[in-house]
Design a protein around this motif. Sequence first.
Motif, PDB file in Angstrom:
ATOM      1  N   LEU C  57      38.110 -13.731 -26.795  1.00  0.00           N
ATOM      2  CA  LEU C  57      37.807 -12.359 -26.063  1.00  0.00           C
ATOM      3  C   LEU C  57      37.046 -11.372 -26.951  1.00  0.00           C
ATOM      4  O   LEU C  57      36.016 -10.791 -26.853  1.00  0.00           O
ATOM      5  N   SER C  58      37.727 -11.362 -28.477  1.00  0.00           N
ATOM      6  CA  SER C  58      37.398 -10.314 -29.536  1.00  0.00           C
ATOM      7  C   SER C  58      35.674 -10.800 -29.756  1.00  0.00           C
ATOM      8  O   SER C  58      35.079 -10.104 -29.953  1.00  0.00           O
ATOM      9  N   VAL C  59      35.595 -12.134 -29.952  1.00  0.00           N
ATOM     10  CA  VAL C  59      34.512 -12.573 -30.437  1.00  0.00           C
ATOM     11  C   VAL C  59      33.262 -12.449 -29.335  1.00  0.00           C
ATOM     12  O   VAL C  59      32.077 -11.940 -29.416  1.00  0.00           O
ATOM     13  N   GLN C  60      33.488 -12.585 -27.974  1.00  0.00           N
ATOM     14  CA  GLN C  60      32.866 -12.258 -26.916  1.00  0.00           C
ATOM     15  C   GLN C  60      32.214 -10.846 -26.903  1.00  0.00           C
ATOM     16  O   GLN C  60      31.401 -10.394 -26.798  1.00  0.00           O
ATOM     17  N   VAL C  61      33.400 -10.033 -27.035  1.00  0.00           N
ATOM     18  CA  VAL C  61      33.066  -8.640 -26.944  1.00  0.00           C
ATOM     19  C   VAL C  61      32.198  -8.163 -27.995  1.00  0.00           C
ATOM     20  O   VAL C  61      31.101  -7.497 -27.832  1.00  0.00           O
ATOM     21  N   MET C  62      32.320  -8.708 -29.435  1.00  0.00           N
ATOM     22  CA  MET C  62      31.487  -8.437 -30.383  1.00  0.00           C
ATOM     23  C   MET C  62      30.244  -8.860 -30.125  1.00  0.00           C
ATOM     24  O   MET C  62      29.110  -8.148 -30.368  1.00  0.00           O
ATOM     25  N   VAL C  63      30.054 -10.184 -29.853  1.00  0.00           N
ATOM     26  CA  VAL C  63      28.749 -10.546 -29.799  1.00  0.00           C
ATOM     27  C   VAL C  63      27.716  -9.772 -28.481  1.00  0.00           C
ATOM     28  O   VAL C  63      26.704  -9.574 -28.703  1.00  0.00           O
ATOM     29  N   LEU C  64      28.462  -9.763 -27.348  1.00  0.00           N
ATOM     30  CA  LEU C  64      27.727  -9.203 -26.257  1.00  0.00           C
ATOM     31  C   LEU C  64      27.479  -7.741 -26.642  1.00  0.00           C
ATOM     32  O   LEU C  64      26.521  -7.271 -26.047  1.00  0.00           O
ATOM     33  N   SER C  65      28.461  -6.866 -26.898  1.00  0.00           N
ATOM     34  CA  SER C  65      28.259  -5.530 -27.522  1.00  0.00           C
ATOM     35  C   SER C  65      26.994  -5.467 -28.276  1.00  0.00           C
ATOM     36  O   SER C  65      26.274  -4.420 -28.175  1.00  0.00           O
ATOM     37  N   TRP C  66      26.909  -6.437 -29.305  1.00  0.00           N
ATOM     38  CA  TRP C  66      25.807  -6.234 -30.114  1.00  0.00           C
ATOM     39  C   TRP C  66      24.421  -6.409 -29.369  1.00  0.00           C
ATOM     40  O   TRP C  66      23.379  -5.677 -29.477  1.00  0.00           O
ATOM     41  N   LEU C  67      24.503  -7.448 -28.555  1.00  0.00           N
ATOM     42  CA  LEU C  67      23.295  -7.957 -27.693  1.00  0.00           C
ATOM     43  C   LEU C  67      22.962  -6.771 -26.826  1.00  0.00           C
ATOM     44  O   LEU C  67      21.705  -6.530 -26.652  1.00  0.00           O
ATOM     45  N   VAL C  68      23.939  -5.909 -26.211  1.00  0.00           N
ATOM     46  CA  VAL C  68      23.885  -4.939 -25.377  1.00  0.00           C
ATOM     47  C   VAL C  68      23.220  -3.692 -25.981  1.00  0.00           C
ATOM     48  O   VAL C  68      22.304  -3.230 -25.579  1.00  0.00           O
ATOM     49  N   GLN C  69      24.144  -3.134 -27.031  1.00  0.00           N
ATOM     50  CA  GLN C  69      23.770  -2.139 -27.787  1.00  0.00           C
ATOM     51  C   GLN C  69      22.570  -1.972 -28.409  1.00  0.00           C
ATOM     52  O   GLN C  69      21.798  -0.932 -28.760  1.00  0.00           O
ATOM     53  N   THR C  70      22.172  -3.040 -29.090  1.00  0.00           N
ATOM     54  CA  THR C  70      21.228  -2.878 -30.140  1.00  0.00           C
ATOM     55  C   THR C  70      19.820  -2.753 -29.587  1.00  0.00           C
ATOM     56  O   THR C  70      19.062  -1.606 -29.897  1.00  0.00           O
ATOM     57  N   PRO C  71      19.418  -3.417 -28.557  1.00  0.00           N
ATOM     58  CA  PRO C  71      18.081  -3.234 -27.960  1.00  0.00           C
ATOM     59  C   PRO C  71      17.990  -1.670 -27.479  1.00  0.00           C
ATOM     60  O   PRO C  71      17.106  -0.842 -27.490  1.00  0.00           O
TER      61      PRO C  71
END
Lengths: 277, 436, 280
Positions: C57-71
């Motif tokens: 779950l932490s990995v998912q939060v990490m990766v998805l947060s990055w994918l959402v927030q960066t652009p």
Amino acid sequence: MAVNVTRTRINVPGGVLAFGWLLVVLLPVYYVVLTSLRSMEGFYSSNPLLPPAEPTVDNYGRVLEDDFLRYLLNSVVVTLGTVAITVTVSLMAAYYVVRNGGRLAGLTYKAFLLGLAIPLQATIIPVYYLITRAHLYDTLLAIILPSAAFAIPLTVIILANFLRDVPGELFESMRLDGAGHWRMLFSLVLPLVRPAVVTVAVYDGLQVWNGFLYPLILTQSPDQRVLPLALWSFQGQFQVDIPAVLAAVVLSTLPVLALYIVGRRQLVSGLTAGFGR
Amino acid sequence: MTLGKRRTALLSTGLAALLTLVASCGSSGPGSAGGASAWALTGGDEQTLRTSFENWNADHSGSRINAEFFANDAYKQKIRTAIGAGDAPTLIFGWGGGTLQQWVDADKVMDLSGQINDNPALADRFLPSVLETGKIDGKTYALPNNGMQPVILYYNKELFDRVGVEPPETWDDLMALVPKFKQQNIAPLSIGGQSKWPQLMWEEYLVDRIGGPEVFNAIAEGEPGAWSHPAILEANRKIQQLVDAGGFVKGFNSIASDSAADSALLYTGKAAMMLMGSWAYPTIKDSAPEFIAEDKLGYTTFPVVEGGKGDPDNIVGNPSNFWSVSAGAGEQEKQAALSYLKDGMMNDSYVDNLLSGGSVPPVKGIEDKLAGAENPDYLSFVYNMAAEAPNFQLSWDQALTPRQGEALLNNLDQLFTKQITPEQFSANMNKTIGQQ
Amino acid sequence: MAVPALLFFGVFALVPLVGVVLLSFVSWDGISGMSWAGLVNWFNVLGDSMTYQALWLSVQVMVLSWLVQTPISMLLGVFIAARGRYRALLGVLYFLPMLLSSAAIAIAFKALLDPNFGMSLAFGIEAFAQDWLGDRDLALYVVIFVIAWQFVPFHTLLYQAGVRQIPASLYEAAEIDGAGRVRQFFHITLPQLRYTIITSSTLMLVGSLTYFDLVYVLTEGGPGNATRILPLDMYLTGFRANNMGAASVLAVLLVGTGLALALGLSRLSSFRRGSQLEGA
């Protein structure tokens, strides 16, 4: 500060995204403010996104009666205390790291760099243990000490980077005048790095002001409760009285909002302290 | 030059830091300087306890007790850290069971047996069956401080009339009600799933109705594999059937019972029924007095499961809540707490306040008072339910150790959200048997 | 002169760091005394499927947060970097979430997303009436969205500062060459922002390991264990189930993951931390 002045055409996709995100940002804010002005009956029966027919500020009264000012004061004490300690000891450390070019100073700097990577959450159990052993459990000091410790690495690094820009000759000439380290720190360093001090103070201050985990674990009684924790306990206290809970949310934000309006530039630079380029 | 000014700035910063330190040290710890303290829960009988402490403090300025009230979940966490930190309140609010056992094992609470010998009145006024919950190895460590709390099936009479149905007497009745309410866009059952323990009430009743009290007794005694009992598997299958049928209100997993959002659903007419401890009555009376005044709140016992072994009169819940006295408190605080327990708690006006609030204290000889109280029907219902129950099972999460209790709530939550099957539930829970 | 700072840092950061490793070999319920447990906690934690779920779950939060927030942050940063009165006003409004504590944000969203009393009642719009925090498939994404709501402003600010550092002459030259705006973005803005991207991403990725307050107040890890990320798992194990030893094992895992991530990132991008921070 180079700004692209030639771009005068309207940026349509950018504009759409910008206003879309603006709606996303404002919807919860709008909802919170609106609901905090509703009566309980209004909360159950009306459309939650339309203004209340009969707005009331009773909810704010209830929150203020409920020791809100004490929690506010606690937060102020914890924030000022942490920032004062952090900035004072960090400035001294930064001065040492920069002016004493020796190996020990280099190691010290590296230790602080490493410190950036330690997640605060991971150390709560030993910190809890230490604090209880030191008989500091349930005091504001219990929040201040570890908060300051975790703010120190970044603060030292930012201040050191600023100090590096101070020309060495200035120190030399003062040293020739017979000035000791303390005098140099007071009369040379402090005035020069004042903008940096404000920046890190704001950054550290906001972190502590909004901190939740340390207060949650290291304090218990309402006497020692700080604002973020108070919001959490209001939830249990006011039960279904969501309008009152949200009024507390609004009230807890007002001090920072006031600061934001008065000193937006400093606040914004503080928010990104050390990361902006 | 502005050097002078700068120096002042630093000096004042330093001074501020120092002052802060002094100020925060000065205001340290509740136990150390502030006299006796007591922590209790919000909601339920909060008002009675508040009034009692206020009156006590007004009359006994020498042995004041400073009372604080916390939400249930927050309290359960806080009290453990506080006791662990040696900073417990003088009067500790508890449930008896495994938690009390742990406090006793760690010498954190006082043995009150001596005081009771000197002062038999301290214990004599209570129903013996309820006092038993405050005893460990025959010694009394806790005394009841509020009403008996059997778990009751509450319902909204208005909604039942509108749909034209009767409260369920059997499990099949209950399942048959589900589609009828759903057709009318009413949630059949309200539940505070985020708080987890309301889900445990369903488990406790179903297991008792199907298999009787022996099933949990075997678990409490640590028999290997006790969680695989067919009654538990059967109960868990029934729970998942109820979830599948849409019996619980939409979003029940994100509703916190602490914020009483579950009872709000009942009295705002969004849900038809709710299984909850008897404290729901005073809570509802507090937030929606008209709902009770207009006689819209119905209550009944948990349905019978056809072919089940358990006595339909068995109940689950909390026999009462209890006060324990912290062993780490100062002599003066202990004395204040003890004299409060003797004279301040459960005196005449205390009992009256509990009754008028809608709670029935576990006190002998109150039948007359019950009849003369504000809500005689409800109070007699609760009193008879508790007095006539062949078995009054303490909530499992309290009866077990905190670690087992936490594992139980977690696995049950996953069962309700269908992350695990009844078989996995039993397997997971069997692993906790014998853990401290 | 560095002694006070080192002392503070040592006592409340380094000592606990060593302490947490030691505690992972100890059995302690937080109330009674401690006893040596050897590797028992480690076996228990590593043998518990919850641990891997929390990590995942932490990995998912990490990766998805990055994918959402960066652009989002990058585009917003570019947009408001340009001068203009209304953009300045936008900036003021955008940064509002930064002023709120995680507790305040979580409470606000909890009320807003309540399936029975929240915005689901508004205007009868079916799309609003989701079971946002009670649906086990949805809750994690809602959490990631709320995290984005909280942190996008900060990263927008970073990108805005980054964009303002790009020399205008680069764009002028591109303009003369007849490059369109999209080309300019990919050929000038994006490459020029690379250090900002690295800084922002590092902060996002490492920071996402430590989200606690927000999730704790918003969902307490539920429904079921659907949002029980690693720091939350550690907290609940330690302070709710009273198993400090096992919680310390989880804390060690957390530190390990954090350090590995920080080192990995700095390797990957030949990341010059010192020089990045010097730019303050």
